[in-house]
Design a protein around this motif. Structure first.
Motif, PDB file in Angstrom:
ATOM      1  N   LEU A  42       0.916   4.162  -2.859  1.00 46.03           N
ATOM      2  CA  LEU A  42       0.672   5.562  -2.521  1.00 46.03           C
ATOM      3  C   LEU A  42       1.821   6.456  -2.998  1.00 46.03           C
ATOM      4  CD1 LEU A  42      -0.774   5.024   1.055  1.00 46.03           C
ATOM      5  CD2 LEU A  42      -2.023   6.027  -0.875  1.00 46.03           C
TER       6      LEU A  42
ATOM      7  N   THR B 124       0.825  -1.203   0.000  1.00 40.89           N
ATOM      8  CA  THR B 124       0.000   0.000   0.000  1.00 40.89           C
ATOM      9  C   THR B 124       0.860   1.253   0.000  1.00 40.89           C
ATOM     10  OG1 THR B 124      -1.756  -1.184   1.178  1.00 40.89           O
ATOM     11  CG2 THR B 124      -1.848   1.225   1.213  1.00 40.89           C
TER      12      THR B 124
ATOM     13  N   CYS C  95      -2.995   5.892   3.980  1.00 43.12           N
ATOM     14  CA  CYS C  95      -3.849   6.599   3.017  1.00 43.12           C
ATOM     15  C   CYS C  95      -4.200   7.995   3.514  1.00 43.12           C
ATOM     16  CB  CYS C  95      -5.121   5.801   2.765  1.00 43.12           C
ATOM     17  SG  CYS C  95      -4.868   4.277   1.815  1.00 43.12           S
TER      18      CYS C  95
ATOM     19  N   TYR D 145      -9.230   2.572  -1.173  1.00 45.75           N
ATOM     20  CA  TYR D 145      -8.568   1.498  -0.435  1.00 45.75           C
ATOM     21  C   TYR D 145      -9.595   0.630   0.275  1.00 45.75           C
ATOM     22  CZ  TYR D 145      -6.176  -0.801   3.440  1.00 45.75           C
ATOM     23  OH  TYR D 145      -5.731  -1.734   4.337  1.00 45.75           O
TER      24      TYR D 145
ATOM     25  N   GLU E 142      -4.568   1.910   6.229  1.00 48.01           N
ATOM     26  CA  GLU E 142      -5.577   2.987   6.208  1.00 48.01           C
ATOM     27  C   GLU E 142      -4.964   4.303   6.691  1.00 48.01           C
ATOM     28  OE1 GLU E 142      -9.231   3.776   9.052  1.00 48.01           O
ATOM     29  OE2 GLU E 142      -9.610   2.013   7.786  1.00 48.01           O
TER      30      GLU E 142
ATOM     31  N   THR F  93      -7.197   9.916  -1.674  1.00 47.00           N
ATOM     32  CA  THR F  93      -7.577   8.603  -1.151  1.00 47.00           C
ATOM     33  C   THR F  93      -8.935   8.632  -0.472  1.00 47.00           C
ATOM     34  OG1 THR F  93      -6.606   8.899   1.046  1.00 47.00           O
ATOM     35  CG2 THR F  93      -5.135   8.128  -0.698  1.00 47.00           C
TER      36      THR F  93
ATOM     37  N   SER G 174     -10.815   5.521   2.168  1.00 47.02           N
ATOM     38  CA  SER G 174     -10.759   4.167   2.716  1.00 47.02           C
ATOM     39  C   SER G 174     -12.170   3.711   3.053  1.00 47.02           C
ATOM     40  CB  SER G 174      -9.884   4.129   3.975  1.00 47.02           C
ATOM     41  OG  SER G 174      -8.554   4.522   3.683  1.00 47.02           O
TER      42      SER G 174
ATOM     43  N   TYR H 212      -0.942  10.240   3.317  1.00 48.77           N
ATOM     44  CA  TYR H 212      -0.590  10.667   1.959  1.00 48.77           C
ATOM     45  C   TYR H 212      -1.599  11.676   1.421  1.00 48.77           C
ATOM     46  CZ  TYR H 212       3.462   7.713   1.160  1.00 48.77           C
ATOM     47  OH  TYR H 212       4.730   7.175   1.195  1.00 48.77           O
TER      48      TYR H 212
END
Length: 319
Positions: free
Chosen positions: A112, A108, A164, A126, A161, A175, A177, A167
């Protein structure tokens, strides 16, 4: 529009790909076809995709994401659906934990990093899990409550998570989630409860049940999960880094589920009961207020209908 689906040969990934192809998307799929369960089942999912594709709108790469040039892969991608990862609460203890770190966290993070410079990327969705909540403080559980996973698997899903969110906050990566609550439906993995139960009923074998059956789960049909993914991807107003529950609203006990399966199949349900497994939570149940508010999403498939559809698939399948 062009979408990348990681884990395209899996349960949710293949179902999502079928929907996107039907909706006119170009789809690139990546899958390493790990042997967590019988890879012939994943091959069947890919065959189904191949038979249903239109023209050259589907490309499947049989590869580990870590072996690919992810920046190059994302150059012309509008939407990423990151479904790949190592599943399973029970297997995540002990020596196997390192594989969960690699498959759920490291991959992940690398995806990212590549997304930071992807020129066309509008959204990276995600696939998180309700396992991040563990034994939640209240039910129905909202996204604002403190996650406290009870398994190494849940820890890795929560860590990814968090990446995400980081980032999104630091680099503007778009992103979102989605915390899936117990997904079921046709082509569900063979190790998951509904498939195990229904196949045992089909074969007149006892069902292996861990715990007393009074554990409660919030079951969500796979088509509703797919719809949530697409809504999250296509939403221009959703805040980057958002975290949303995706829950079917059917919080019932496993014993109640077995009663529905008995009624749907018209057959006796035999049960062999065993002790509960470390890491399994007693109850899950999600609050869907935020996803209704931001995406206009609500589950369409009720539990009885969904189990009937999965039972029909089990009767037709070879596995």
């Amino acid at each position: 529009m062009k979408a990348l689906i990681t884990g395209i040969a899996g349960f949710v990934g293949s179902t999502l790909a079928l929907r996107l192809l039907r909706d006119g998307y170009d789809v690139v799929g990546v899958d390493s076809l790990t042997d967590y369960y019988d890879t012939t089942l994943k091959e069947k999912n890919l065959e189904l995709l191949d038979s249903g594709r239109r023209g050259s709108r589907l490309t499947v790469l049989r590869a580990d994401l870590r072996d690919l040039d992810l920046r190059e892969l994302l150059v012309d991608i509008d939407y990423v659906f990151h479904q790949a990862g190592q599943p399973g609460v029970r297997k995540s203890w002990g020596r196997d934990f390192s594989f969960y770190i690699e498959s759920n966290i490291d991959v992940t993070q690398q995806l990212l990093e590549a997304a930071r410079t992807a020129p066309r990327l509008k959204r990276l969705v995600y696939a998180s899990s309700s396992s991040v909540y563990g034994d939640a403080e209240t039910y129905p559980t909202s996204e604002t409550l403190r996650p406290q996973p009870r398994s190494p698997y849940g820890v890795t899903k929560l860590a990814a998570e968090h990446l995400c969110v980081l980032y999104a906050a630091n680099f503007g990566v778009p992103t979102v989630s989605l915390r899936y609550f117990t997904v079921y439906g046709p082509r569900q993995r063979p190790d998951m409860a509904f498939t195990r139960f229904l196949r045992a009923i089909k074969d007149d074998r006892p069902i292996t049940l861990f715990g007393d059956g009074e554990q409660i789960r919030d079951f969500t049909f796979v088509d509703d999960i797919v719809d949530a993914n697409i809504r999250a991807a296509e939403s221009a107003s959703l805040e980057n880094g958002a975290v949303l529950n995706v829950c079917g609203g059917s919080s019932v006990s496993v014993n109640e589920v077995l009663g529905i399966m008995r009624d749907v199949s018209g057959r006796d349900v035999l049960i062999d009961r065993y002790e509960a497994v470390a890491g399994d939570v007693r109850r899950t149940g999600g609050d869907s207020h935020q996803i209704r508010q931001f995406l206009g999403w609500s589950p369409r498939v009720q539990l009885e209908e969904g189990i009937a559809r999965q039972w029909a698939w089990v009767l037709e399948s070879d596995g």
